[in-house]
Design a protein around this motif. Structure first.
Motif, PDB file in Angstrom:
ATOM      1  N   GLU A 103     147.359  10.154   3.304  1.00 21.60           N
ATOM      2  CA  GLU A 103     147.039   9.392   2.110  1.00 21.60           C
ATOM      3  C   GLU A 103     146.284  10.248   1.101  1.00 21.60           C
ATOM      4  O   GLU A 103     146.454  10.097  -0.113  1.00 21.60           O
ATOM      5  CB  GLU A 103     146.196   8.159   2.480  1.00 21.60           C
ATOM      6  CG  GLU A 103     146.933   7.119   3.300  1.00 21.60           C
ATOM      7  CD  GLU A 103     148.097   6.485   2.550  1.00 21.60           C
ATOM      8  OE1 GLU A 103     148.065   6.470   1.309  1.00 21.60           O
ATOM      9  OE2 GLU A 103     149.036   6.018   3.205  1.00 21.60           O
ATOM     10  N   SER A 104     145.448  11.171   1.583  1.00 19.52           N
ATOM     11  CA  SER A 104     144.717  12.062   0.682  1.00 19.52           C
ATOM     12  C   SER A 104     145.678  12.953  -0.087  1.00 19.52           C
ATOM     13  O   SER A 104     145.499  13.191  -1.284  1.00 19.52           O
ATOM     14  CB  SER A 104     143.720  12.921   1.477  1.00 19.52           C
ATOM     15  OG  SER A 104     142.727  12.130   2.083  1.00 19.52           O
ATOM     16  N   LYS A 105     146.697  13.448   0.602  1.00 20.58           N
ATOM     17  CA  LYS A 105     147.682  14.309  -0.055  1.00 20.58           C
ATOM     18  C   LYS A 105     148.474  13.523  -1.094  1.00 20.58           C
ATOM     19  O   LYS A 105     148.732  14.015  -2.204  1.00 20.58           O
ATOM     20  CB  LYS A 105     148.618  14.920   0.987  1.00 20.58           C
ATOM     21  CG  LYS A 105     149.630  15.884   0.385  1.00 20.58           C
ATOM     22  CD  LYS A 105     150.341  16.675   1.458  1.00 20.58           C
ATOM     23  CE  LYS A 105     151.296  17.695   0.869  1.00 20.58           C
ATOM     24  NZ  LYS A 105     151.909  18.545   1.907  1.00 20.58           N
ATOM     25  N   LYS A 106     148.841  12.280  -0.764  1.00 19.29           N
ATOM     26  CA  LYS A 106     149.566  11.450  -1.715  1.00 19.29           C
ATOM     27  C   LYS A 106     148.735  11.212  -2.972  1.00 19.29           C
ATOM     28  O   LYS A 106     149.240  11.263  -4.096  1.00 19.29           O
ATOM     29  CB  LYS A 106     149.919  10.102  -1.079  1.00 19.29           C
ATOM     30  CG  LYS A 106     151.030  10.160  -0.051  1.00 19.29           C
ATOM     31  CD  LYS A 106     151.311   8.764   0.483  1.00 19.29           C
ATOM     32  CE  LYS A 106     152.387   8.785   1.569  1.00 19.29           C
ATOM     33  NZ  LYS A 106     152.627   7.424   2.106  1.00 19.29           N
ATOM     34  N   ALA A 107     147.438  10.943  -2.767  1.00 20.74           N
ATOM     35  CA  ALA A 107     146.555  10.703  -3.906  1.00 20.74           C
ATOM     36  C   ALA A 107     146.443  11.943  -4.784  1.00 20.74           C
ATOM     37  O   ALA A 107     146.444  11.857  -6.020  1.00 20.74           O
ATOM     38  CB  ALA A 107     145.174  10.277  -3.415  1.00 20.74           C
ATOM     39  N   MET A 108     146.347  13.107  -4.150  1.00 20.24           N
ATOM     40  CA  MET A 108     146.219  14.347  -4.910  1.00 20.24           C
ATOM     41  C   MET A 108     147.493  14.629  -5.714  1.00 20.24           C
ATOM     42  O   MET A 108     147.447  14.999  -6.890  1.00 20.24           O
ATOM     43  CB  MET A 108     145.925  15.508  -3.961  1.00 20.24           C
ATOM     44  CG  MET A 108     145.642  16.819  -4.672  1.00 20.24           C
ATOM     45  SD  MET A 108     144.223  16.721  -5.794  1.00 20.24           S
ATOM     46  CE  MET A 108     142.894  16.474  -4.590  1.00 20.24           C
ATOM     47  N   LEU A 109     148.664  14.445  -5.090  1.00 23.86           N
ATOM     48  CA  LEU A 109     149.918  14.648  -5.799  1.00 23.86           C
ATOM     49  C   LEU A 109     150.070  13.652  -6.945  1.00 23.86           C
ATOM     50  O   LEU A 109     150.627  13.975  -7.990  1.00 23.86           O
ATOM     51  CB  LEU A 109     151.098  14.517  -4.828  1.00 23.86           C
ATOM     52  CG  LEU A 109     151.243  15.648  -3.801  1.00 23.86           C
ATOM     53  CD1 LEU A 109     152.330  15.308  -2.788  1.00 23.86           C
ATOM     54  CD2 LEU A 109     151.565  16.968  -4.486  1.00 23.86           C
ATOM     55  N   GLY A 110     149.545  12.439  -6.738  1.00 23.85           N
ATOM     56  CA  GLY A 110     149.609  11.428  -7.784  1.00 23.85           C
ATOM     57  C   GLY A 110     148.863  11.844  -9.041  1.00 23.85           C
ATOM     58  O   GLY A 110     149.235  11.469 -10.157  1.00 23.85           O
ATOM     59  N   GLN A 111     147.806  12.627  -8.873  1.00 23.96           N
ATOM     60  CA  GLN A 111     147.044  13.095 -10.027  1.00 23.96           C
ATOM     61  C   GLN A 111     147.877  14.012 -10.929  1.00 23.96           C
ATOM     62  O   GLN A 111     147.641  14.081 -12.133  1.00 23.96           O
ATOM     63  CB  GLN A 111     145.796  13.854  -9.564  1.00 23.96           C
ATOM     64  CG  GLN A 111     144.765  12.984  -8.872  1.00 23.96           C
ATOM     65  CD  GLN A 111     143.501  13.753  -8.555  1.00 23.96           C
ATOM     66  OE1 GLN A 111     143.087  14.615  -9.305  1.00 23.96           O
ATOM     67  NE2 GLN A 111     142.893  13.433  -7.431  1.00 23.96           N
ATOM     68  N   PHE A 112     148.838  14.722 -10.327  1.00 19.26           N
ATOM     69  CA  PHE A 112     149.648  15.669 -11.090  1.00 19.26           C
ATOM     70  C   PHE A 112     150.945  15.048 -11.616  1.00 19.26           C
ATOM     71  O   PHE A 112     151.633  15.659 -12.427  1.00 19.26           O
ATOM     72  CB  PHE A 112     150.000  16.883 -10.226  1.00 19.26           C
ATOM     73  CG  PHE A 112     148.808  17.634  -9.723  1.00 19.26           C
ATOM     74  CD1 PHE A 112     147.867  18.153 -10.592  1.00 19.26           C
ATOM     75  CD2 PHE A 112     148.601  17.819  -8.360  1.00 19.26           C
ATOM     76  CE1 PHE A 112     146.765  18.847 -10.130  1.00 19.26           C
ATOM     77  CE2 PHE A 112     147.504  18.508  -7.890  1.00 19.26           C
ATOM     78  CZ  PHE A 112     146.579  19.026  -8.784  1.00 19.26           C
ATOM     79  N   MET A 113     151.281  13.848 -11.158  1.00 21.46           N
ATOM     80  CA  MET A 113     152.567  13.251 -11.496  1.00 21.46           C
ATOM     81  C   MET A 113     152.773  13.131 -13.001  1.00 21.46           C
ATOM     82  O   MET A 113     153.860  13.399 -13.530  1.00 21.46           O
ATOM     83  CB  MET A 113     152.680  11.868 -10.835  1.00 21.46           C
ATOM     84  CG  MET A 113     154.054  11.244 -10.935  1.00 21.46           C
ATOM     85  SD  MET A 113     154.098   9.630 -10.114  1.00 21.46           S
ATOM     86  CE  MET A 113     153.818  10.124  -8.413  1.00 21.46           C
ATOM     87  N   GLY A 114     151.723  12.734 -13.725  1.00 22.52           N
ATOM     88  CA  GLY A 114     151.848  12.534 -15.157  1.00 22.52           C
ATOM     89  C   GLY A 114     152.035  13.806 -15.949  1.00 22.52           C
ATOM     90  O   GLY A 114     152.356  13.762 -17.142  1.00 22.52           O
ATOM     91  N   SER A 115     151.855  14.959 -15.324  1.00 20.93           N
ATOM     92  CA  SER A 115     152.013  16.237 -16.026  1.00 20.93           C
ATOM     93  C   SER A 115     153.454  16.719 -16.042  1.00 20.93           C
ATOM     94  O   SER A 115     153.771  17.684 -16.739  1.00 20.93           O
ATOM     95  CB  SER A 115     151.126  17.309 -15.358  1.00 20.93           C
ATOM     96  OG  SER A 115     149.769  16.954 -15.408  1.00 20.93           O
TER      97      SER A 115
END
Length: 212
Positions: A103-115
């Protein structure tokens, strides 16, 4: 031309690529972070309760064994029971740790999704985000495609991606500063240090997106 000639078939409309607003991305990331916090809290609670239960059981059995004068038998029974419970608790904790890391990895990847121009393009950097437990906390490291650690800071990693000749090609113009910033196409020599594979992957992904 005959009036009965069939009219030409209308061309099907090309499906649009799903995009996310900043609010939608923030909501997604916020939900994942909340899930991680819940799992961490659950893990700590399970570990504490298991420790307390084990201490209470040992104290009670020691007292009973002393009173009965069967300390040797008690110790043998204690070891057998302890190993069994230890194995069960270890399996439970390992499962929780795995969920927290995921879940931590998913959250981190989510931060970059909008870029990224297409949100699914974030999959290309999934292998570069390493999450693991460091004591009782989750540690995140960002690596290059050779596995070398670049940084532990998400903002610094975003800057690195913006300059990468393959990844920047997939990022929004206001973010990318590398080969994709001006919309130029990648060449075979554009990637350095063995990045030809990822360059080809990026080009292929963009081609597929254009076809949708």
């Amino acid at each position: 031309m005959s009036d009965n000639a069939p009219a030409p078939a209308a061309e099907p409309e090309a499906p649009t690529v799903k995009t996310y607003t900043e609010d939608e991305v923030n909501a997604l990331v916020g939900g994942l972070k909340t899930k991680v916090d819940e799992l961490l809290s659950e893990k700590k609670t399970v570990a504490q309760k298991a420790k307390e239960a084990e201490q209470a059981r040992i104290a009670a059995e020691q007292e009973a064994a002393k009173k009965a004068g069967e300390l040797d038998k008690f110790e043998q029974s204690l070891r057998s029971g302890f190993e069994k419970e230890k194995g069960e608790l270890s399996a439970t904790l390992d499962a929780l740790k795995s969920r927290v890391v995921g879940e931590s990895k998913k959250a981190m990847l989510g931060q970059f999704m909008g870029s990224f121009v297409a949100p699914e393009s974030v999959d290309v950097i999934a292998q570069l985000v390493k999450t693991e437990f460091d004591g009782t906390e989750v540690k995140t490291q960002f690596t290059d495609f050779a596995g070398n650690v670049i940084t532990t800071d998400a903002a610094e990693f975003k800057k690195w991606m913006a300059k990468h000749p393959a990844i920047s090609h997939l990022m929004k113009a206001e973010t990318a500063t590398g080969g994709g910033a001006s919309g130029s196409k990648l060449t075979h020599g554009g990637a350095v240090g063995g990045n030809d594979v990822i360059s080809n992957w990026a080009s292929g992904l963009q081609a597929r997106l254009k076809q949708k």
